[in-house]
Design an enzyme around this catalytic site. Structure first.
Site, PDB file in Angstrom:
ATOM      1  N   HIS A 190       0.819  -1.209   0.000  1.00  0.00           N
ATOM      2  CA  HIS A 190       0.000   0.000   0.000  1.00  0.00           C
ATOM      3  C   HIS A 190       0.852   1.258   0.000  1.00  0.00           C
ATOM      4  O   HIS A 190       2.052   1.225   0.259  1.00  0.00           O
ATOM      5  CB  HIS A 190      -0.991   0.007   1.164  1.00  0.00           C
ATOM      6  CG  HIS A 190      -0.392  -0.010   2.540  1.00  0.00           C
ATOM      7  ND1 HIS A 190       0.338   1.031   3.065  1.00  0.00           N
ATOM      8  CD2 HIS A 190      -0.445  -0.956   3.506  1.00  0.00           C
ATOM      9  CE1 HIS A 190       0.703   0.727   4.296  1.00  0.00           C
ATOM     10  NE2 HIS A 190       0.252  -0.475   4.585  1.00  0.00           N
TER      11      HIS A 190
ATOM     12  N   CYS B 243       2.555  -4.976   6.589  1.00  0.00           N
ATOM     13  CA  CYS B 243       2.365  -4.699   5.160  1.00  0.00           C
ATOM     14  C   CYS B 243       3.661  -4.224   4.516  1.00  0.00           C
ATOM     15  O   CYS B 243       4.675  -4.048   5.184  1.00  0.00           O
ATOM     16  CB  CYS B 243       1.285  -3.635   4.982  1.00  0.00           C
ATOM     17  SG  CYS B 243      -0.353  -4.167   5.505  1.00  0.00           S
TER      18      CYS B 243
END
Length: 176
Positions: free
Chosen positions: A128, A151
């Site tokens: 992301h 992430c």
């Protein structure tokens, strides 16, 4: 004489037609294709590489990981980024971050490992961009260091490129 006048008018009209302009320059070699077919993340080098038909297309450097970047994700809350073979299985245009591509963690082995120690393996691991709450960041800016919960973080400009290049179902390998 009339022939020459008609010929002269025809030439003048032809000269008024738009031209195709100069030949377009070739695209830079380091552009992500419309459809990548493999993604390789190297945690130790902090790189994310995009491949198409076995050829390296582009490498993103200095990417961020979970707060505990060393080692494979064991369970929810350990703040590690998983390692292994997965796929990009969906995308979230309404993410709390500037676009996100979900990684198919946990797989069967990840679930079994977490269950063997009585823990939940977690999930929702994404590639992301930067937090939407930090909208003042420029498109190439990144929060420094490792700050996610597991992430893979890139700049907003980079996730936009990746979003456009990586279709759902694309394999991703995350190496230690």
């Amino acid at each position: 004489m009339m022939r020459y006048a008609v010929l002269l008018i025809a030439m003048l009209l032809a000269a008024c037609q738009p031209t195709s302009g100069p030949a377009p320059e070739p695209a830079p070699a380091n552009i992500v294709p419309a459809a990548a077919d493999f993604v390789l993340v190297d945690k130790s080098d902090r790189t994310l590489a995009v491949y198409y038909e076995g050829k390296l297309i582009k490498t993103y450097q200095g990417i961020g990981f979970g707060d505990a970047p060393s080692g494979h994700k064991q369970f929810e809350g350990d703040e590690r980024t998983p390692e292994g073979l997965y796929t990009i299985d969906t995308r979230n245009p309404n993410s709390a971050y500037h676009l996100s591509l979900r990684i198919s963690y946990p797989n069967t082995a990840d679930r079994a490992r977490a269950e063997s120690i009585g823990r939940d393996p977690g999930g929702d691991i994404f590639i992301h961009g930067q937090p939407n709450a930090m909208s003042g960041l420029g498109p190439d800016a990144r929060i420094p260091g490792d700050w996610t919960d597991g992430c893979i973080a890139v700049s907003n400009a980079e996730i936009t490129e990746l979003w456009n290049a990586i279709p759902d179902g694309t394999p991703i390998e995350i190496r230690p």
